[in-house]
Design an enzyme around this catalytic site. Sequence first.
Site, PDB file in Angstrom:
ATOM      1  CG  ASP A  25      -1.891   1.110   1.264  1.00 50.99           C
ATOM      2  OD1 ASP A  25      -2.352   1.503   0.180  1.00 50.99           O
ATOM      3  OD2 ASP A  25      -2.206   1.606   2.353  1.00 50.99           O
ATOM      4  CG  ASP A  60      -2.453   2.448   6.661  1.00 47.91           C
ATOM      5  OD1 ASP A  60      -3.274   2.278   5.732  1.00 47.91           O
ATOM      6  OD2 ASP A  60      -1.732   3.460   6.757  1.00 47.91           O
ATOM      7  CG  ASP A  83      -5.320  -1.298   3.167  1.00 43.43           C
ATOM      8  OD1 ASP A  83      -5.420  -1.241   1.931  1.00 43.43           O
ATOM      9  OD2 ASP A  83      -4.812  -0.404   3.859  1.00 43.43           O
TER      10      ASP A  83
END
Length: 785
Positions: A302, A535, A539
């Site tokens: 990410d 985070d 996700d």
Amino acid sequence: MSENNILKKGLTTSQAQKYFEDGMYNINQSNLTKSIPQIIKSNTWTLFNLINIVLAAMVFYTGDYKNLLFIVVAVINTIVGTIQEIRSKRQLDKMAILSKNKVKVVRDNKIIKIDQDNIVLNDVLLLNHGDQVPIDGQIIETNFVSVDESQITGESKPIAKHTNDKITSGSFIISGSAYILVEKVGSDTFVNKITNEVKHDNGRENNSKLLNTINKIIKILTIIIVPLGLVLFISNLMHGNDVNNSILGTVAAMTGMIPEGLVLLSTVTLAVSALKLTRKKVLVRNLPAIETLARVDTLCLDKTGTITTGQLKFDRTVNMSNVSDEYLNKVIGAVIYSDEDSNETALALKNAFKKPDLKINKYIPFASERKWSGADVDNLGSFVLGAPQFVLPNMSDDTRQRIESYTKRGYRVLCLAKNQSTLQEKLDSPKLLSLILINDLIRPDAVDTLKYFAEQDITLKIISGDDPNTVSSIGKRVNIPNAEKMIDMSTVNDTDDFKKIASQYTVFGRVTPEQKKKLVKALQDNKHTVAMTGDGVNDILSLKQADCGIAMASGSESAKGISNFVLLDSNFSSMVNVLGEGRRVINNISSVSSLYLIKTMFSLALSILFIFSSHDYPFQPIQLTPISTFMVGLPSFLLALAPNYQRVTDQFYRKIFNVALPGAITIVGYILVIMYAGKWFGFDYMDRSSLNVLITGIICWIALFLVSKPINKSKLMIIIPTGVIFLVVFLFLGKVFDYVSMFEFPIAMIALTIGLTAYPILTVVQKLVVKVIDKYHEWQQRESF
């Protein structure tokens, strides 16, 4: 803002209490960690423990209590696994408590602070800059509020909210303030719905190849040993053997067949690695994940929080007019400091520019619809700061090309323009003065960390909610291979071939949470072992789908609750340590596991042979304890903790064929010779069983040398003392373990012959086994063609 009107909409204490009693309050029903009783139950009630309890009960019946030592291994294994899981739960729960702040709510026409769990339906919340939205609701009055929804959508740009707009749990207030009517609480909120979807999923399977192999061996043996043990026991009784001796022989055979020490070795080694990783700021949620990460060949990143810090940094201004740079700096400072906004863009500029001593006559705040903010500066004029395409709709081709060139290089480009009249919502022929270039702040260790993973043949992918051009340029800045291969996932339909898309591209932009999960699944379908970092709430679906989920401590509780690892300092470079620990565990356990399987193999073979024999089983449980402890258990633990960070080569089966199988065949052969030769020498059961222990110990010690190759000084410091300790125990403490003395003729001569012939005979057997295995593989290859 008219506070009086808002206060009238707050609930009374009695109304709030009624909602609470009816269960309409904001309790988090999506706790992803097990309770302590659940942890204890899952670690205690296992098939492995059940078999050991039954066998212990059988030994207890005989009254020969010293033969109960084998149960200690099962108890320690259970305790270690339980303690590690409870440690992980407490660490996560502690982080969750620290992250729960009180929230302002309107009750009885007053603003008070309450715990988030006490928010009820139809409450009115007052949220300010920095607050996280704990519920789903509707804005009923706003003071230029902007919201960061990146944890939900992955899109990092702030969103301006207006009266009657919906606001979602998990988002953050980054500027302004708002009164919000609570419409959904508890399990009905967006965050908890997604979390519950993950919670009710069947869950990520334990894909630890090493542990799965060990568990598979144990399951197969469990199916075999119960009927085999029963048949062996009945056979002994039918041949006229004593009941107690039959029980002890059966228990010795059954405990010998289960490589329980190997289970304990794996658990303790992983627990030690988990403890070491905790000291390096990595929380291990479940032990097998350490091994899984070492096998990962595809790492999905990410962007925000992993590659970038989530912060922005001013790079430079590009003067596009004939005014001085000093003049530009003053004007930029005047505009940005007149705005109370504290989003990342505003903070980046405020960190770069000083606040000038200039009077502001009028100010228009930033709004997402117009993409600019502005100010009338006394004696200087009206100025606008914002996105060039919105501030300068009629910009020249030269300017447009210049802006595009900066954008492709990863910059966020703002412009400063002078408005031709007093500032209004509609601009009056603004004139471009300067371009302002802003960068995402790259983590200082990102380049080295990602380079390390790339060098380990791990394919890197970036999956982000941001614009693919921006993400691609950041990928190039940190030297991710093939970062130019990008795709805008907003152009992809659910029916498109995700397996092809996942393999074809490196950078995926504007990805929805569901698409993230599909991309991870597609990579797995393409036979990859996938790790995912994240985070945010957006996700958690992909974190759960991945073979290995990695969350930042600064992220949402849902992300941390579903991940295998939590980076306690949100520092991605810590994963280098995890990879190293995983490799050490796999390589070392794969190497020493054959020591345990020698006992499994010879116990299985002897059990079958002695069903048809009138002799007692050649060992009692207590007699193998010194071998299990000093020749296998202790050295294997020490060797398993040794540094070994080579790439995983899956040597588990090779070691079985090269070491364990020849060792077991040699031991069985010697035991049969001792059994029949013992009759000629007049040896009784204790004489024969003591000689059986001696040859078993010697073969295990030779095997210890074989699995330790290449030999070095530190390994010799482990191997030699273990052999000496075994000999001391065998020769001088024999009565404790039911051994006879080896210092009398003719048993001393037999013992010496065994010691001298063990290595050459094992070598011959090993060569024959390897030759047979090689011939079998050649035949298999010919058949496959």
